[in-house]
Write an enzyme that holds these catalytic residues in place. Sequence first.
Site, PDB file in Angstrom:
ATOM      1  CG  HIS A 176      -0.307   0.114   2.518  1.00  0.00           C
ATOM      2  ND1 HIS A 176      -0.017  -0.975   3.281  1.00  0.00           N
ATOM      3  CD2 HIS A 176       0.144   1.185   3.206  1.00  0.00           C
ATOM      4  CE1 HIS A 176       0.588  -0.587   4.398  1.00  0.00           C
ATOM      5  NE2 HIS A 176       0.704   0.726   4.376  1.00  0.00           N
TER       6      HIS A 176
HETATM    7  C1  UD1 Z   1      -1.146   5.676   6.128  1.00  0.00           C
HETATM    8  C2  UD1 Z   1       0.289   6.091   6.487  1.00  0.00           C
HETATM    9  C3  UD1 Z   1       1.228   4.950   6.207  1.00  0.00           C
HETATM   10  C4  UD1 Z   1       0.773   3.698   6.921  1.00  0.00           C
HETATM   11  C5  UD1 Z   1      -0.660   3.388   6.552  1.00  0.00           C
HETATM   12  C6  UD1 Z   1      -1.178   2.187   7.298  1.00  0.00           C
HETATM   13  C7  UD1 Z   1       0.749   8.471   6.181  1.00  0.00           C
HETATM   14  C8  UD1 Z   1       1.583   9.437   5.425  1.00  0.00           C
HETATM   15  N1  UD1 Z   1       0.736   7.232   5.699  1.00  0.00           N
HETATM   16  O1  UD1 Z   1      -1.166   5.397   4.742  1.00  0.00           O
HETATM   17  O2  UD1 Z   1       2.527   5.300   6.655  1.00  0.00           O
HETATM   18  O3  UD1 Z   1       1.614   2.622   6.555  1.00  0.00           O
HETATM   19  O4  UD1 Z   1      -1.483   4.520   6.867  1.00  0.00           O
HETATM   20  O5  UD1 Z   1      -2.335   1.656   6.725  1.00  0.00           O
HETATM   21  O6  UD1 Z   1       0.163   8.822   7.182  1.00  0.00           O
HETATM   22  N2  UD1 Z   1      -8.795   4.877   2.968  1.00  0.00           N
HETATM   23  C9  UD1 Z   1      -9.975   4.189   3.100  1.00  0.00           C
HETATM   24  N3  UD1 Z   1     -10.411   3.896   4.366  1.00  0.00           N
HETATM   25  C10 UD1 Z   1      -9.741   4.261   5.490  1.00  0.00           C
HETATM   26  C11 UD1 Z   1      -8.526   4.964   5.331  1.00  0.00           C
HETATM   27  C12 UD1 Z   1      -8.067   5.254   4.077  1.00  0.00           C
HETATM   28  O7  UD1 Z   1     -10.611   3.845   2.130  1.00  0.00           O
HETATM   29  O8  UD1 Z   1     -10.196   3.946   6.604  1.00  0.00           O
HETATM   30  C13 UD1 Z   1      -8.300   5.186   1.611  1.00  0.00           C
HETATM   31  C14 UD1 Z   1      -8.727   6.560   1.131  1.00  0.00           C
HETATM   32  O9  UD1 Z   1      -8.877   6.509  -0.251  1.00  0.00           O
HETATM   33  C15 UD1 Z   1      -7.491   7.392   1.458  1.00  0.00           C
HETATM   34  C16 UD1 Z   1      -6.386   6.404   1.185  1.00  0.00           C
HETATM   35  O10 UD1 Z   1      -6.895   5.157   1.613  1.00  0.00           O
HETATM   36  O11 UD1 Z   1      -7.378   8.552   0.666  1.00  0.00           O
HETATM   37  C17 UD1 Z   1      -5.089   6.702   1.866  1.00  0.00           C
HETATM   38  O12 UD1 Z   1      -5.280   6.808   3.266  1.00  0.00           O
HETATM   39  P1  UD1 Z   1      -4.229   7.651   4.127  1.00  0.00           P
HETATM   40  O13 UD1 Z   1      -4.642   7.631   5.548  1.00  0.00           O
HETATM   41  O14 UD1 Z   1      -3.991   8.981   3.494  1.00  0.00           O
HETATM   42  O15 UD1 Z   1      -2.869   6.888   3.932  1.00  0.00           O
HETATM   43  P2  UD1 Z   1      -2.523   5.329   3.967  1.00  0.00           P
HETATM   44  O16 UD1 Z   1      -2.182   4.911   2.585  1.00  0.00           O
HETATM   45  O17 UD1 Z   1      -3.542   4.542   4.711  1.00  0.00           O
END
Ligand code: UD1
Length: 369
Positions: A203
């Site tokens: 991811h």
């Molecule tokens: C974040 C962390 C990463 C960590 C990961 C664990 C940062 C910079 N990155 O990345 O270091 O390894 O969490 O999982 O903080 N989304 C959903 N549902 C959710 C959360 C996210 O669908 O509950 C989707 C959304 O499209 C969102 C995308 O995932 O825009 C990215 O989520 P985000 O929290 O920005 O970063 P992660 O890739 O989860």
Amino acid sequence: MFVVGTRPNFMKTAPVIRELRRRPAEFEHLLVHTGQHYDEEMSQVFIDELAIGDPDYSLGVGSGSHAQQIARVIERLEPLIVDVDPDVVLVPGDVNSTLGAALASATVGTPIGHIEAGLRSFDRTLPEETNRIVVDALSRFLFIHSPEARSNLIAEGCNEGAIHYVGNTMIDTLIALKERIEAVDAPARHDLDRGTYLVVTLHRHWLFERPALLAEYVSRLARISDDLVVVFPMHPRTEAAIDGFGRRFDTKRLRLLAPLGYLEFLGIVSGAAGVLTDSGGIQEETTFLGIPCFTLRPNTERPITVEMGTNILLGLDPDRIIEVPSLIREQKRETKGAPPLWDGNASSRIVETLALELDPAKSPAISCK
Ligand code: UD1
């Protein structure tokens, strides 16, 4: 005050909360959930399984650009810190919620304790790396889990006295829940024979900046699935990206799954022949469990997992995935056991440090020059 917001940070926080609950005469705590992760299977399942307790406050920051997430945490947390006036704000890991919480605390002068301080990949193109550097620079307590973290912090001008080598709270959780993980018997539930399958998690942000790379990875996984069953629980963003092209790859030998809860995921990993990942925490969990780990990244902020553990850095080239089944068969190297202080007691060392050193009468001190 604990501030958490994403999947891996519940595991790093739960055992510290448990330890504080054992010392009610000395400590009160409260939990703030930023809402960076909000899906049931990215958040609530961990809160329930790890018995963290419902958050006292939810900031509801949700998804957005890095800057938006960090800014929303700062804006929404700052008045809460002013209102509650905690003696310390504890933040785990390196995600945007961690940085936002540290900046909010620093602006109002509340001491910060960073759990998992000092990790460095020396790759500032990773958002997590800049998050780590800034959080450490603002922290009063730097809780580290491997020796190189100390030299990294000292090289950046941090005060030796602020660094506390306590061990790994994520491993505290793994040790505390070992029996429950075994009781779930996740491999049997998924109809998997122990030692015969590969677990995959992917991811990192570059996959979404270069979607063709994710497609290449999945096509290589399909190739090796003739040799080794592949089980791929997907982050919601990976799942959304794969939906465009990957469903045809979803077979009995390459299983594309929804994200799993903690007990089920660690159960599946414990029974695996190996793990292929771009995650940080999984490099540590596999080292502790003695399961071969292949990291699809050019670098790691957790070199101890390569030096002492089971981790091999593969880089980003999709063709390296083809080598994984034979690397698993060839891998005879002895692991030297768990790294020092990955013994289940990191959280009690953190709480003991706070008991000895957290003096609300003292003016807060930032520890880096
Ligand atoms: C974040 C962390 C990463 C960590 C990961 C664990 C940062 C910079 N990155 O990345 O270091 O390894 O969490 O999982 O903080 N989304 C959903 N549902 C959710 C959360 C996210 O669908 O509950 C989707 C959304 O499209 C969102 C995308 O995932 O825009 C990215 O989520 P985000 O929290 O920005 O970063 P992660 O890739 O989860």
